[in-house]
Design a protein around this motif. Structure first.
Motif, PDB file in Angstrom:
ATOM      1  N   LYS A   1       0.924  -1.441  -0.165  1.00 38.78           N
ATOM      2  CA  LYS A   1      -0.033   0.219  -0.063  1.00 38.78           C
ATOM      3  C   LYS A   1       0.946   1.347   0.146  1.00 38.78           C
ATOM      4  O   LYS A   1       0.498   2.334  -0.632  1.00 38.78           O
ATOM      5  CB  LYS A   1      -0.726   0.130   1.123  1.00 38.78           C
ATOM      6  N   VAL A   2       2.272   0.803  -0.214  1.00 40.49           N
ATOM      7  CA  VAL A   2       3.193   1.963   0.530  1.00 40.49           C
ATOM      8  C   VAL A   2       4.583   1.851  -0.688  1.00 40.49           C
ATOM      9  O   VAL A   2       4.536   0.936  -0.725  1.00 40.49           O
ATOM     10  CB  VAL A   2       3.046   2.565   1.610  1.00 40.49           C
ATOM     11  N   ASN A   3       5.155   3.198  -0.808  1.00 38.32           N
ATOM     12  CA  ASN A   3       6.899   2.607  -1.379  1.00 38.32           C
ATOM     13  C   ASN A   3       7.374   3.354  -0.298  1.00 38.32           C
ATOM     14  O   ASN A   3       6.972   4.100   0.240  1.00 38.32           O
ATOM     15  CB  ASN A   3       6.937   4.098  -2.270  1.00 38.32           C
ATOM     16  N   HIS A   4       7.884   1.676   0.132  1.00 34.79           N
ATOM     17  CA  HIS A   4       8.180   1.847   1.045  1.00 34.79           C
ATOM     18  C   HIS A   4      10.148   1.052   0.849  1.00 34.79           C
ATOM     19  O   HIS A   4       9.649   0.430   0.174  1.00 34.79           O
ATOM     20  CB  HIS A   4       8.283   1.420   2.616  1.00 34.79           C
ATOM     21  N   PRO A   5      10.944   1.469   1.205  1.00 34.19           N
ATOM     22  CA  PRO A   5      11.928   0.173   1.428  1.00 34.19           C
ATOM     23  C   PRO A   5      12.570  -0.431   2.310  1.00 34.19           C
ATOM     24  O   PRO A   5      12.703  -1.272   1.189  1.00 34.19           O
ATOM     25  CB  PRO A   5      13.432   1.515   2.098  1.00 34.19           C
ATOM     26  N   ILE A   6      11.347  -0.471   3.018  1.00 36.24           N
ATOM     27  CA  ILE A   6      11.172  -2.942   3.594  1.00 36.24           C
ATOM     28  C   ILE A   6      11.066  -3.203   2.314  1.00 36.24           C
ATOM     29  O   ILE A   6      11.264  -4.480   1.977  1.00 36.24           O
ATOM     30  CB  ILE A   6       9.885  -1.969   4.681  1.00 36.24           C
ATOM     31  N   PHE A   7      10.422  -3.096   1.121  1.00 36.93           N
ATOM     32  CA  PHE A   7       9.296  -3.335  -0.456  1.00 36.93           C
ATOM     33  C   PHE A   7      10.851  -3.902  -1.197  1.00 36.93           C
ATOM     34  O   PHE A   7      10.697  -4.120  -2.093  1.00 36.93           O
ATOM     35  CB  PHE A   7       8.718  -3.130  -0.255  1.00 36.93           C
ATOM     36  N   ASN A   8      11.859  -2.726  -0.812  1.00 33.63           N
ATOM     37  CA  ASN A   8      12.691  -3.322  -1.733  1.00 33.63           C
ATOM     38  C   ASN A   8      13.013  -4.558  -2.182  1.00 33.63           C
ATOM     39  O   ASN A   8      13.499  -5.066  -1.243  1.00 33.63           O
ATOM     40  CB  ASN A   8      15.128  -2.415  -1.142  1.00 33.63           C
ATOM     41  N   GLY A   9      13.387  -4.657  -3.768  1.00 34.44           N
ATOM     42  CA  GLY A   9      13.581  -6.384  -4.189  1.00 34.44           C
ATOM     43  C   GLY A   9      12.839  -7.303  -3.921  1.00 34.44           C
ATOM     44  O   GLY A   9      12.558  -8.061  -4.549  1.00 34.44           O
TER      45      GLY A   9
END
Lengths: 217, 255
Positions: A138-146
């Motif tokens: 739901k968000v753009n966040h570095p936790i989702f990198n890759g």
């Protein structure tokens, strides 16, 4: 070290995995070790306050978790750490107990760090919700990198969190209803699923969190 | 949407993986740690380890095997076989298992389910049921067997599944003794009947010989997960082949 003498454990503890008597911590510690870090399993309140990275796993019942956190005198340390926006990763029950109150076991007051309720999954479905399910980002966040949107993660739970502030919802999953499967607030990340049981993308999520936490130090 | 799980099962004896035909005639199929790593990389959704040594020495070996596996693979692990009490369960969970399955011990002392669920949570406790069809009327019945299928108990499998879940089991691992080892398909009357009788996930086990068999267990058998051993161990199908096949048939799977 510049000749400074520090107590040994102060040099070692970079990543603390909170042990409050909640069963299997080995998987979380193994996952962190696989990423090349040295996790320390601890129930020491000072470690929980001061370690650069803290992960709070948890399975079982909300009331037991609260009981154990109190017994190990960790309630204040956890609350203080999150209020100070120090990196904290809560997993499964480690997410649920951050809320105000859980419906589990006839009702249980929780840590009230994230205003919101913990509710039972709706009837008509098999519980626990057990297995791999998709997390919609739901968000753009570095936790989702890759980590691609819609990646499957491993879940096992019968209750879900409903935070009052929907802006905190970082990931959503469907099981009868659409529920908050991941929450982000500053340096707090908490997941209903188990990254340590979710294969390479689960490891990647821990890696993203640790890298960002150690980078922010 | 929740995906259906594909679960390779590793029978372990003396630290080595074996697979029997109807629980007899064991053949060696390899090193459990290597096989676990192999299935992890192939995309299996979960692994089940059954310790068929059932001796105290064997159990110590199993604890060691589970520890080594949990260092290598980051997926759910279920361990069963010869677990008699809460302490046996605890040792496996502390070694890195996510769930423990109980079979004979639970029939002999159903309280072990309640105690285990209270201590570790229902999500940790799997009731393993070995069932054999009895009678040949229009409405099939199944009897529960224990001691690796050696001993009939007189218990009705459906009633036992319900009772075990009421006591706190969070999942049912259901093996058809009639189908097991024959690679001619699961007993989907049994799978469907149990799956509709309980509100926890059911893993269908026993009889997988083809991908169509797995599909039928999930579709006709209404199982939440399928467990198989030899079709995976001997390389007849990869996990990837299996999932692509099931996805093509409209079954939600993690690819």
């Amino acid at each position: 070290m510049g000749g400074r003498v520090l107590p040994a454990h102060r040099l070692i503890i970079m990543i603390a995995v909170i042990d409050y008597g909640a069963g299997n911590l080995r998987s979380v510690a193994n996952a962190v070790a696989r990423l090349g870090y040295e996790p320390v399993v601890t129930s020491n309140a000072r470690d929980v306050r001061e370690a650069p990275v803290v992960i709070m796993p948890g399975v079982g019942a909300a009331a037991d978790t609260m009981f154990n956190l109190r017994k190990h005198r960790l309630v204040t340390a956890v609350r203080q750490r999150i209020v100070e926006n120090k990196p904290f990763f809560g997993v499964c029950m480690g997410l649920q107990v951050l809320c105000s109150r859980s419906e589990e076991g006839g009702g249980c007051e929780c840590l009230s760090i994230i205003p919101g309720q913990v509710r039972k999954l709706p009837p008509g479905l098999k519980v626990p919700h057990m297995g791999w399910n998709q997390v919609r980002q739901k968000v753009n966040h570095p936790i989702f990198n890759g980590i691609p949107d819609g990646t499957n993660f491993y879940f096992v739970h019968s209750y879900y969190v409903a935070p009052d502030d929907k802006n905190l919802v970082a990931g959503e999953t469907e099981y009868g209803i659409t529920f908050c499967s991941m929450l982000v607030q500053g340096n707090l990340v908490a997941t209903q699923f188990h990254p340590e049981k979710s294969g390479e993308f689960g490891l990647k999520m821990y890696d993203n969190f640790i890298k960002s936490a150690l980078g922010n130090k | 949407m929740l995906t259906r799980r594909i679960i390779p099962c590793l029978d372990v004896k003396g630290g080595r993986v074996v697979k029997g035909k109807s629980f007899i005639n064991l053949r060696d199929a390899g090193d459990p740690v290597k096989l676990a790593g192999f299935y992890y990389r192939e995309g299996a959704d979960e692994l089940v380890f059954l310790d068929i040594t059932a001796t105290p020495d064997g159990r110590n070996t199993m604890v060691d095997v589970v520890e080594r596996i949990s260092n290598e693979v980051f997926m759910p692990l279920t361990v069963g076989g010869g677990l008699r009490n809460i302490n046996d369960m605890r040792r496996m969970l502390m070694a890195g298992a996510d769930k423990v399955s109980v079979n004979s011990a639970a029939v002999l002392n159903p309280e072990i389910i309640r105690e285990g669920a209270a201590r570790f949570g229902s999500q940790c406790i799997v009731i393993a049921i070995d069932a054999k069809q009895v009678g040949n009327g229009k409405k099939p019945r199944w009897e529960v067997y224990i001691s690796s299928g050696q001993k009939p108990t007189g218990l009705d499998a459906i009633e036992w599944a319900r009772r075990a879940v009421a006591l706190g089991a969070g999942e049912v691992l259901l093996t058809s003794m009639d189908a097991d080892g024959h690679r001619a398909g699961y007993d989907n009357d049994l799978n469907r009947t149990v799956s509709e009788a309980v509100n926890v996930p059911v893993i269908a086990s026993g009889g997988a010989g083809s991908l169509e068999d797995l599909y039928q267990a999930l579709a006709a058998g209404k199982a939440d997960a399928v467990l198989a051993a030899s079709i995976f161990h001997y390389g007849k199908y990869s996990i990837g082949d299996t999932k692509r096949y099931l996805a093509g048939k409209g079954i939600p799977v993690r690819i």
